[in-house]
Enzyme design. Structure first.
Site: not given
Length: 395
Positions: A366, A370
């Protein structure tokens, strides 16, 4: 002249290994290219052969010792065996007259590779009853497995009431590396997993329609992995961040597609790499995966086969897994998890139908990817597998 036995180059980023097995002892005669020992790295087991004819003059590093690339681990007295050959000939001939010849040479435990010895010991087999098909008649893991398969049906059940209930086994270097890398991945990356499901109806129908013709033309079976590899590449092109990695303060975007395919072996999980998979057709992808998987199970992968990789695919479905959260293979930023296909009730155009469905999972870092990108990546794969003609037409 004394010739050093040194630890050879072990491949990209590998600087240390463990001596797994010596096949020769001090004083033994050797010939050029004859197997001396096996060295276990964090990824593969490598053979070290004799650089010349002679006798083993010294063994300075024993089994289990950690060694570095270029380190001296022994030496050979070059030509020594040739000097003594004449004097040994007569005694050898005399022994041949007086000693009966055995129909089958005994196989000493110390001539077996560690993984082979482990199988032999665990299954209480006599290595003298196993025909070796390896080099110089060596017993391979395949020979042991074949013996097990032919004897298990008739072998009587063995009571384990008197056996030890706990067995302590030293972790192999490969297992240690797997454990360390997976833990490092969890500690370093901000791992998030997103899921989707795929209706496999069309791709199953397409495969069933053409699998015989495909195999006849290309000499390889048409599986589902080639569809997922090709779909993954298209998704990587759509979402480049999934094919990137973090290097310090930089993001490195890769414009090539080397896809790692996870393979389970008796020693542990390895991830050989299909190089430039985007330039391959379906048949070449299937052949390459088949070759790499076979080499992985036989322990014959090279360091080059395991190095690099921009993205990985893990298929837990072959073991019956319905759902999982795969762990990223660092320094990559994502891994696709495939699972078991099973018939489920789904709503199609307002009606309930039974369809072959598969859950897919994307674990991603992450820090670089995204949530929107992760979801879009899986949606692209879903669209292509549910409409495989788009893959074939490059749509």
């Amino acid at each position: 002249m004394r010739v050093k036995i040194i630890v050879p180059s072990l491949g990209e980023s590998i600087t240390e290994a463990t001596i797994a097995k010596w096949y020769k002892k001090q004083g033994d005669s050797v010939k050029t290219d004859e197997l001396l020992l096996e060295i276990e790295t964090e990824k593969v087991t490598l053979e070290v052969n004799a650089p010349c004819n002679g006798t083993i003059g010294k063994i300075s590093k024993t089994e289990g010792a950690n060694v570095a690339v270029g380190e001296e681990i022994g030496e050979i007295n070059e030509g020594a065996s040739a000097n003594t050959a004449g004097t040994n000939n007569e005694s050898a001939k005399a022994q041949a007259v007086t000693q009966p010849t055995s129909e089958k040479p005994a196989v000493a435990n110390n001539t077996l590779a560690p993984s082979v010895q482990k199988l032999v010991t665990e299954n209480k087999l006599d290595p003298n009853n196993i025909k070796g098909t390896g080099r110089d008649g060596r017993i391979t893991k395949g020979d042991v497995l074949a013996t097990i398969n032919t004897t298990t049906t008739s072998a009587p059940a063995i009571s384990k009431s008197n056996e030890e209930r706990v067995q302590r086994v030293r972790m192999s270097r490969l297992r240690k590396t797997i454990a360390q890398r997976l833990k490092d991945s969890q500690n370093t990356a901000a791992i998030l997993t997103t899921f989707n499901e795929i209706d496999m109806s069309k791709v199953i129908a397409l495969r069933n329609q053409y699998k015989e013709e495909f195999e006849k033309k290309h000499a390889v079976k048409l599986g589902f992995m080639s569809f997922f590899v090709k779909a993954t590449i298209e998704a990587l092109k759509l979402i480049p961040s999934v094919n990137a990695e973090i290097d310090g303060d930089d993001l490195v975007y890769k414009n090539y597609y080397d896809i790692g395919v996870a393979v389970g072996t008796e020693q542990g999980l390895v991830v050989p790499v299909v190089r430039d998979a985007d330039k391959m057709g379906f048949a070449e992808v299937e052949k390459t995966i088949g070759i790499l998987a076979k080499q992985a199970r036989e322990g014959k992968l090279s360091m080059a086969d395991l190095s690099g990789g921009t993205f990985s695919i893990s298929n837990g479905g072959v073991y019956g897994s319905l759902l999982s959260t795969p762990i990223i293979n660092p320094p990559q930023s994502g891994i696709l998890g495939l699972h078991k296909t099973e018939e489920r009730a789904v709503v199609i155009d307002g009606k309930i139908e039974i369809r072959p469905m598969m859950y897919i999972a994307l674990s991603y870092d992450h820090r670089i990817i995204d949530g929107k990108e992760g979801v879009s990546f899986l949606v692209k794969i879903k669209q292509l597998i549910e409409n495989p003609e788009k893959l074939l037409l490059n749509l």
